[in-house]
Design an enzyme around this catalytic site. Structure first.
Site, PDB file in Angstrom:
ATOM      1  N   GLY A 278       0.856  -1.183   0.000  1.00 60.92           N
ATOM      2  CA  GLY A 278       0.000   0.000   0.000  1.00 60.92           C
ATOM      3  C   GLY A 278       0.891   1.231   0.000  1.00 60.92           C
TER       4      GLY A 278
ATOM      5  N   GLY B 177      -0.317   4.757  -0.989  1.00 62.58           N
ATOM      6  CA  GLY B 177      -1.410   5.344  -0.217  1.00 62.58           C
ATOM      7  C   GLY B 177      -0.916   6.433   0.726  1.00 62.58           C
TER       8      GLY B 177
ATOM      9  N   LEU C 203      -0.539   6.717   4.125  1.00 67.76           N
ATOM     10  CA  LEU C 203       0.469   6.398   5.147  1.00 67.76           C
ATOM     11  C   LEU C 203       1.714   5.771   4.517  1.00 67.76           C
ATOM     12  CD1 LEU C 203       1.165   6.283   8.150  1.00 67.76           C
ATOM     13  CD2 LEU C 203      -0.295   4.261   8.353  1.00 67.76           C
TER      14      LEU C 203
ATOM     15  N   ASP D 239       2.267  -2.083  -4.403  1.00 69.91           N
ATOM     16  CA  ASP D 239       0.944  -1.456  -4.510  1.00 69.91           C
ATOM     17  C   ASP D 239       0.355  -1.899  -5.849  1.00 69.91           C
ATOM     18  OD1 ASP D 239      -1.263   0.561  -4.605  1.00 69.91           O
ATOM     19  OD2 ASP D 239      -0.183   1.453  -2.943  1.00 69.91           O
ATOM     20  N   ILE D 240      -0.942  -1.626  -6.034  1.00 68.08           N
ATOM     21  CA  ILE D 240      -1.502  -1.860  -7.366  1.00 68.08           C
ATOM     22  C   ILE D 240      -1.301  -0.618  -8.226  1.00 68.08           C
ATOM     23  CG2 ILE D 240      -3.173  -3.664  -6.777  1.00 68.08           C
ATOM     24  CD1 ILE D 240      -5.304  -1.460  -6.558  1.00 68.08           C
TER      25      ILE D 240
ATOM     26  N   TYR E 167     -15.265  -1.693   7.915  1.00 67.95           N
ATOM     27  CA  TYR E 167     -13.859  -1.380   8.185  1.00 67.95           C
ATOM     28  C   TYR E 167     -13.522  -1.663   9.651  1.00 67.95           C
ATOM     29  CZ  TYR E 167      -9.835   1.796   8.895  1.00 67.95           C
ATOM     30  OH  TYR E 167      -8.626   2.359   9.235  1.00 67.95           O
TER      31      TYR E 167
END
Ligand code: SER
Length: 317
Positions: free
Chosen positions: A10, A13, A15, A34-35, A142
């Site tokens: 990630g 993103g 963070l 990451d993607i 979440y």
């Protein structure tokens, strides 16, 4: 001794970007997963693997190819987007974590894992200042995934010897990358709309107080909890950490000291209901005692730092 290799899942993103820059600037070896490829110029020279965390074989191959020793797993659906796509959010959040924990238990090279939990594990009945072991009845997909994830981290530690460590993050506010689909996102979004022709429209109520944190403290917490001997940690789930609490009107008043004439209006939407179930603050005594947690940035410092990052000149105070 071989150098530590820090793998951030990630990494593009909110963070992940900030942690990658911090580790890279400190001379650490960093691998980005990451993607979505990184866009920040400072990160373009770092190794990047396009990996979806739901693909365990791809994850395993990346860990092996780069001799990863430390894993930071940040890929997740946040609270607001998760309510709109619950099945997708559950699949991403749970599968991702279980893949990481499973690989950490079977790959000897992986020494430590950091995985973020959230204030979203709390809900009605947790109290306005949630204790470390407060009652937890999360109200979002979440929050449920973070709550169950904490139990999985504890299980993998106790039964598979995985050294996974975690903190419950509040709303995070930083400058390098935008957040994606959270309930606390207004506190980042507003800084991009300070000079709009119309007032900023906030999706929470003026008096909806929530725990918040500057990104420097958030990155510091991850690095600090990973650096202490495991024996120092009494908590096998996630530690409460707390920095500041404010509501939209308090943040906007502080912004108004830098941007005279700034105005906001309020149009609460479904995110207000999510926020209403979260505590105002967390009691973080255990984190302070066990690993020396101590935040450095308060509300005036946070606003000052966001203004400087956007090169918005502030009048003398
Ligand atoms: N910032 C997160 C969210 O709003 C809370 O952990 O979803």
């Amino acid at each position: 001794m071989p150098q530590d290799v820090h793998c951030i899942i990630g990494a593009s993103g909110q963070l992940g970007t900030e942690l990658a820059v911090t580790l890279h600037n400190a001379g650490e070896q960093v691998v980005l997963l990451d993607i979505k490829a990184p866009s920040l110029p400072a990160l373009l020279e770092l190794p990047f693997e396009k990996v979806d965390v739901r693909d365990q074989a791809a994850l395993c191959a990346a860990f092996g190819a780069h001799h990863v020793t430390h894993v930071y797993h940040f890929a997740a659906a946040l609270s607001a987007r998760g309510e709109q796509e619950p099945q997708w959010a559950w699949d991403l959040n749970m599968k991702g974590l279980l893949h990481v924990l499973d690989l950490a238990s079977s790959m000897d090279s992986i020494a430590r894992v950091f995985w973020p939990s959230s204030i979203a594990v709390f809900g009605p009945g947790s109290g306005p200042v949630a204790a470390q072991s407060a009652f937890r009845l999360p109200s979002t997909v979440y929050g449920i995934s973070k709550n169950v994830g904490e139990h999985w981290c504890s299980w993998y530690h106790q039964h598979r010897g995985v050294d996974v460590r975690s903190v419950r993050y509040p709303g995070l506010i930083g400058t390098l990358a935008p957040p994606g689909g959270g309930t606390t996102d207004y506190a980042v979004e507003v800084f991009d709309q300070l000079h709009g022709p119309a007032p900023y429209t906030c999706f929470l109520q003026a008096n909806e107080k929530l725990p918040m944190m500057h990104m420097d403290d958030a990155v510091g917490a991850a690095l600090q909890i990973l650096s202490v001997p495991r024996a120092a940690l009494r908590c096998n789930e996630a530690y409460n950490i707390n920095a500041m609490s404010f509501d939209p009107q308090g943040l906007f008043a502080e912004i108004g000291r830098h941007v005279p004439g700034f105005t906001a209006e309020y149009a609460p939407d479904f995110r207000q209901d999510i926020a209403a179930g979260w505590p105002d603050a967390l009691n973080d005594d255990m984190a302070r005692e066990d690993w020396g947690w101590s935040p450095k940035i308060d509300l005036p410092g946070l606003v000052q730092s966001m203004m400087e990052a956007r090169r918005i000149a502030s009048p003398a105070r």
